[in-house]
Design an enzyme around this catalytic site. Sequence first.
Site, PDB file in Angstrom:
ATOM      1  N   ALA A   5       0.960  -1.101   0.081  1.00  0.00           N
ATOM      2  CA  ALA A   5       0.028  -0.054  -0.056  1.00  0.00           C
ATOM      3  C   ALA A   5       0.924   1.235   0.096  1.00  0.00           C
ATOM      4  O   ALA A   5       0.516   2.177  -0.697  1.00  0.00           O
ATOM      5  CB  ALA A   5      -0.886   0.092   1.261  1.00  0.00           C
ATOM      6  N   GLU A   6       1.969   1.240   0.798  1.00  0.00           N
ATOM      7  CA  GLU A   6       2.863   2.493   0.828  1.00  0.00           C
ATOM      8  C   GLU A   6       3.417   2.642  -0.419  1.00  0.00           C
ATOM      9  O   GLU A   6       3.590   3.812  -1.053  1.00  0.00           O
ATOM     10  CB  GLU A   6       3.775   2.045   1.973  1.00  0.00           C
ATOM     11  N   SER A  54      26.222 -20.613 -14.019  1.00  0.00           N
ATOM     12  CA  SER A  54      26.426 -20.537 -15.732  1.00  0.00           C
ATOM     13  C   SER A  54      27.640 -21.055 -15.891  1.00  0.00           C
ATOM     14  O   SER A  54      28.200 -21.931 -14.864  1.00  0.00           O
ATOM     15  CB  SER A  54      26.771 -18.873 -15.881  1.00  0.00           C
ATOM     16  N   GLU A 100      26.848 -31.765 -25.199  1.00  0.00           N
ATOM     17  CA  GLU A 100      25.556 -31.372 -25.704  1.00  0.00           C
ATOM     18  C   GLU A 100      25.831 -30.158 -26.536  1.00  0.00           C
ATOM     19  O   GLU A 100      26.894 -29.563 -26.409  1.00  0.00           O
ATOM     20  CB  GLU A 100      24.770 -30.918 -24.421  1.00  0.00           C
ATOM     21  N   LYS A 158      25.320 -26.309 -27.250  1.00  0.00           N
ATOM     22  CA  LYS A 158      25.085 -24.961 -26.275  1.00  0.00           C
ATOM     23  C   LYS A 158      24.059 -24.237 -27.201  1.00  0.00           C
ATOM     24  O   LYS A 158      24.438 -23.645 -27.978  1.00  0.00           O
ATOM     25  CB  LYS A 158      26.339 -24.373 -25.931  1.00  0.00           C
ATOM     26  N   ASP A 171      21.547 -21.236 -28.095  1.00  0.00           N
ATOM     27  CA  ASP A 171      21.650 -20.015 -28.109  1.00  0.00           C
ATOM     28  C   ASP A 171      20.369 -19.302 -27.934  1.00  0.00           C
ATOM     29  O   ASP A 171      19.661 -18.970 -28.748  1.00  0.00           O
ATOM     30  CB  ASP A 171      22.165 -19.383 -29.229  1.00  0.00           C
ATOM     31  N   ARG A 189      16.091 -17.045 -15.667  1.00  0.00           N
ATOM     32  CA  ARG A 189      17.407 -17.338 -14.884  1.00  0.00           C
ATOM     33  C   ARG A 189      17.602 -16.397 -13.940  1.00  0.00           C
ATOM     34  O   ARG A 189      17.962 -16.393 -12.837  1.00  0.00           O
ATOM     35  CB  ARG A 189      18.559 -17.569 -15.686  1.00  0.00           C
ATOM     36  N   TYR A 238      18.328 -29.351 -20.608  1.00  0.00           N
ATOM     37  CA  TYR A 238      19.579 -29.908 -20.568  1.00  0.00           C
ATOM     38  C   TYR A 238      19.999 -30.326 -18.967  1.00  0.00           C
ATOM     39  O   TYR A 238      21.191 -30.638 -19.050  1.00  0.00           O
ATOM     40  CB  TYR A 238      20.482 -28.767 -21.252  1.00  0.00           C
ATOM     41  N   LYS A 275      30.049 -31.866 -19.966  1.00  0.00           N
ATOM     42  CA  LYS A 275      29.849 -32.160 -18.481  1.00  0.00           C
ATOM     43  C   LYS A 275      30.550 -33.532 -18.014  1.00  0.00           C
ATOM     44  O   LYS A 275      30.322 -34.657 -19.061  1.00  0.00           O
ATOM     45  CB  LYS A 275      28.428 -32.174 -18.169  1.00  0.00           C
ATOM     46  N   LYS A 289      33.556 -22.758 -26.873  1.00  0.00           N
ATOM     47  CA  LYS A 289      32.676 -21.681 -27.821  1.00  0.00           C
ATOM     48  C   LYS A 289      33.244 -22.076 -29.186  1.00  0.00           C
ATOM     49  O   LYS A 289      34.413 -22.148 -29.427  1.00  0.00           O
ATOM     50  CB  LYS A 289      33.422 -20.145 -27.355  1.00  0.00           C
ATOM     51  N   CYS A 319      37.657  14.542 -48.341  1.00  0.00           N
ATOM     52  CA  CYS A 319      36.959  13.916 -47.189  1.00  0.00           C
ATOM     53  C   CYS A 319      35.521  14.037 -47.886  1.00  0.00           C
ATOM     54  O   CYS A 319      35.193  15.250 -47.907  1.00  0.00           O
ATOM     55  CB  CYS A 319      37.140  14.585 -46.013  1.00  0.00           C
ATOM     56  N   CYS A 340      33.955  17.086 -45.377  1.00  0.00           N
ATOM     57  CA  CYS A 340      34.229  18.371 -45.026  1.00  0.00           C
ATOM     58  C   CYS A 340      34.986  18.867 -46.342  1.00  0.00           C
ATOM     59  O   CYS A 340      35.387  19.881 -46.355  1.00  0.00           O
ATOM     60  CB  CYS A 340      34.990  18.390 -43.853  1.00  0.00           C
ATOM     61  N   CYS A 394      41.941  12.512 -42.200  1.00  0.00           N
ATOM     62  CA  CYS A 394      41.356  13.531 -42.806  1.00  0.00           C
ATOM     63  C   CYS A 394      41.938  14.711 -42.236  1.00  0.00           C
ATOM     64  O   CYS A 394      42.222  14.911 -40.803  1.00  0.00           O
ATOM     65  CB  CYS A 394      39.777  13.794 -42.152  1.00  0.00           C
TER      66      CYS A 394
HETATM   67  S1  IVH Z   1      24.463 -26.659 -18.354  1.00  0.00           S
HETATM   68  C1  IVH Z   1      25.561 -26.104 -14.267  1.00  0.00           C
HETATM   69  N1  IVH Z   1      23.760 -27.292 -20.987  1.00  0.00           N
HETATM   70  O1  IVH Z   1      24.546 -21.783 -21.318  1.00  0.00           O
HETATM   71  C2  IVH Z   1      25.233 -26.190 -15.848  1.00  0.00           C
HETATM   72  N2  IVH Z   1      23.929 -24.872 -20.346  1.00  0.00           N
HETATM   73  O2  IVH Z   1      26.629 -20.137 -19.343  1.00  0.00           O
HETATM   74  C3  IVH Z   1      24.478 -25.114 -16.091  1.00  0.00           C
HETATM   75  N3  IVH Z   1      22.940 -23.430 -22.427  1.00  0.00           N
HETATM   76  O3  IVH Z   1      22.967 -20.367 -18.651  1.00  0.00           O
HETATM   77  C4  IVH Z   1      24.152 -25.176 -17.666  1.00  0.00           C
HETATM   78  N4  IVH Z   1      22.785 -25.043 -23.771  1.00  0.00           N
HETATM   79  O4  IVH Z   1      21.422 -21.104 -20.586  1.00  0.00           O
HETATM   80  C5  IVH Z   1      23.904 -26.250 -20.149  1.00  0.00           C
HETATM   81  N5  IVH Z   1      23.283 -28.138 -23.275  1.00  0.00           N
HETATM   82  C6  IVH Z   1      23.386 -27.065 -22.389  1.00  0.00           C
HETATM   83  C7  IVH Z   1      23.196 -25.618 -22.553  1.00  0.00           C
HETATM   84  C8  IVH Z   1      23.537 -24.788 -21.613  1.00  0.00           C
HETATM   85  C9  IVH Z   1      22.874 -23.828 -23.332  1.00  0.00           C
HETATM   86  C10 IVH Z   1      23.253 -22.214 -21.638  1.00  0.00           C
HETATM   87  C11 IVH Z   1      22.595 -21.851 -20.276  1.00  0.00           C
HETATM   88  C12 IVH Z   1      23.473 -21.486 -19.353  1.00  0.00           C
HETATM   89  C13 IVH Z   1      24.643 -21.086 -20.209  1.00  0.00           C
HETATM   90  C14 IVH Z   1      25.988 -21.325 -19.557  1.00  0.00           C
END
Ligand code: IVH
Length: 678
Positions: A35-36, A83, A114, A116, A118, A137, A225, A290, A314, A408, A411, A426
Amino acid sequence: MATEEATRRAAELRAQIADHNYRYHVLVLPIVTDAEYDAMARELIALEDSFPELVTADSPTQQVGSRTGDAFAPVRHVERLMSLDNVDSLESLEAWRDRLARALEREPDGYACEMKIDGLAVSLTYQSGVLARGATRGDGTTGEDITANVRTIASIPLTLAAGAPEVLEVRGEIYMPVSAFADLNRRQLDKGEKPYVNPRNTAAGSVRQKDPNKTADRNLSIWIYQLGHTVGAPTFECHSEAMQWLGDLGFPINPDSAVVADIAGIEEYVEAALRYRHDRDYEIDGVVIKADALADQTAAGFTAKSPRWAIAYKLPPEEKSTILEDIKINVGRTGAVTPYAVLEGVFVGGVTVTSATLHNEGEVQRKDVRIGDTVIVRRAGDVIPEVVGPILDRRPAGAKVWKMPARCPFCNNPIVLAEGEAKAKCTGGFECPSRLREYLFHFASRGAMDIEGLGYKTVDTLLVNGIITDPADIFSLDRAALLELEGWGEISVNNLLGAIEGAKERPLARLLTALGIRMIGGTVAETLAGHFRSLERILGAAPEELEEIDGVGPEISRSLAEWTADDANRQLVEKLLTAGVRTSDPEPAPTDTSLAGFTVVITGTLEDFTRDSAKAAVVDRGAKVTGSVSGKTSFLVAGVAAGSKLAKAEQLGVRVIAEADFKRLLAEGPAAIGLTTE
Ligand code: IVH
């Protein structure tokens, strides 16, 4: 109420509401009742109704996700959503495996590989097999409740097959399939509207729609995942087994996942992923590896922000081909001329690229790219896209060789290439509107003079209306002239002039950064300001004196000399002095030296410090701050989302300090957290 009083009250309310929002959403420790809070919000809305000129873009009234009404409620995760650390080469992948094997004192028992995905991470909670909640998250500890929206995602089961436990939380990645993204953009274009930039951002925007029907319309999907918090679930030997079980319960589990025995298996998986990444209906930004055995995961444990038993690999930058339609040039804040390619839009590395830098004329010649060529464009992560080179087989007959224009285009002054330099310049100085625009934008930017409200839009208005013709003009703006500008009222003019007045008092290092002298960015500027304490002394220093300073080499001293030799720059300094801009720092008060002899690296995001304030706090206590972790580093201060520096520190056995210990260290000295200089 008078305008002045209203301005004051609105600012006060805005600050209070922002504070309460933070306490409510982030800390989850509200200190006022609903309420406040409502009363404050209503008062602000009423004020802004009567004084519309008071509405600022950052006012809580303009933001979605306010505390009441249609906000997404905060959700505290039962277990933190971690993460992952990143590696980007096979060597660093092997280093990760070695660290893991060392922690376990043997090779891990198999690896789950697995894709990753996007997209964006979500947590889904099922009570006795029924979807009870979906949450983003957020910061890992607290996310937002998006249950209504996730219910509309077809691949998310609303009820699970028989055998579901009492409580089951799973984590996964919501993404927009590539085909759905293409479809959506086709519809956008048909409606004459702007296309979306990439599937990930579009997916993120889609799950935060207030209207679940809109989310439903976006055809999002999910891959699960990870198993989260459970009550009454069976126990598993390994991650892959748990995933299989989740699949049986009805969750979509990516069939591209695989379990491999060793590093050779991981490398094969990565190579395969590279080959078929574009054949899939989802985008990936890497591969996740993993430790498969849950016993290995438990034994390896976690660092401050990520599991030691998992890593993200990556993928290398993506490349695509497209047509080079034209080559144009930019004039930057130093007058440097940079050619860039105008490209037929191409979706690469997660965004649609329509231009790419060509660095300099030599580079254009070396790569032999011609207008009309089909070229390869590369983009990695947040990096600026670049043209790799032409596909010669596809060169059309009329492909045109590009040459740097003699004058340029902004100018009309000559463009010259000095002997031994790569970049043409320039010669128009601040007469060149392109250079002046970039210079002003840099001058006013956050790391420099930090003049709020002086972004590209305002800079353009001031330039177009002839109100500014060189950077020092900022400090002698004519109030009346500003008031005549279209769309500018008393308040906006006052705000800008107030911000500019405040900028006159910036520390010397900021001013030095703002001047945009080649090679003198924030860190060097701090060093120089700390040593000389006055701009006049810096500009008058002899090369020998400069080069004696730790962190200042001959290149920097040459750059300073060149800058100072330029008449236009000297005039600029004169004008700044006349305008009353502070050009010296007071002598420092004697401070404590509790951290003398320590070499510190700071990384990641800290809650109660900016990077600058954390740095200042340790420097004030006599420590040295460096940018990279090495054997000489005494300790690493690691905030949230610390990346490669954290990995490096762990690899070198450098002590890592989280924010809580960092605060103790500042308050009570190194002994309080068991640190010594040895
Ligand atoms: S495992 C503790 N598996 O990547 C394990 N993450 O920086 C946590 N992501 O925030 C994540 N594909 O959003 C995992 N096969 C996958 C993934 C995955 C995408 C993303 C996820 C996480 C980020 C990790």
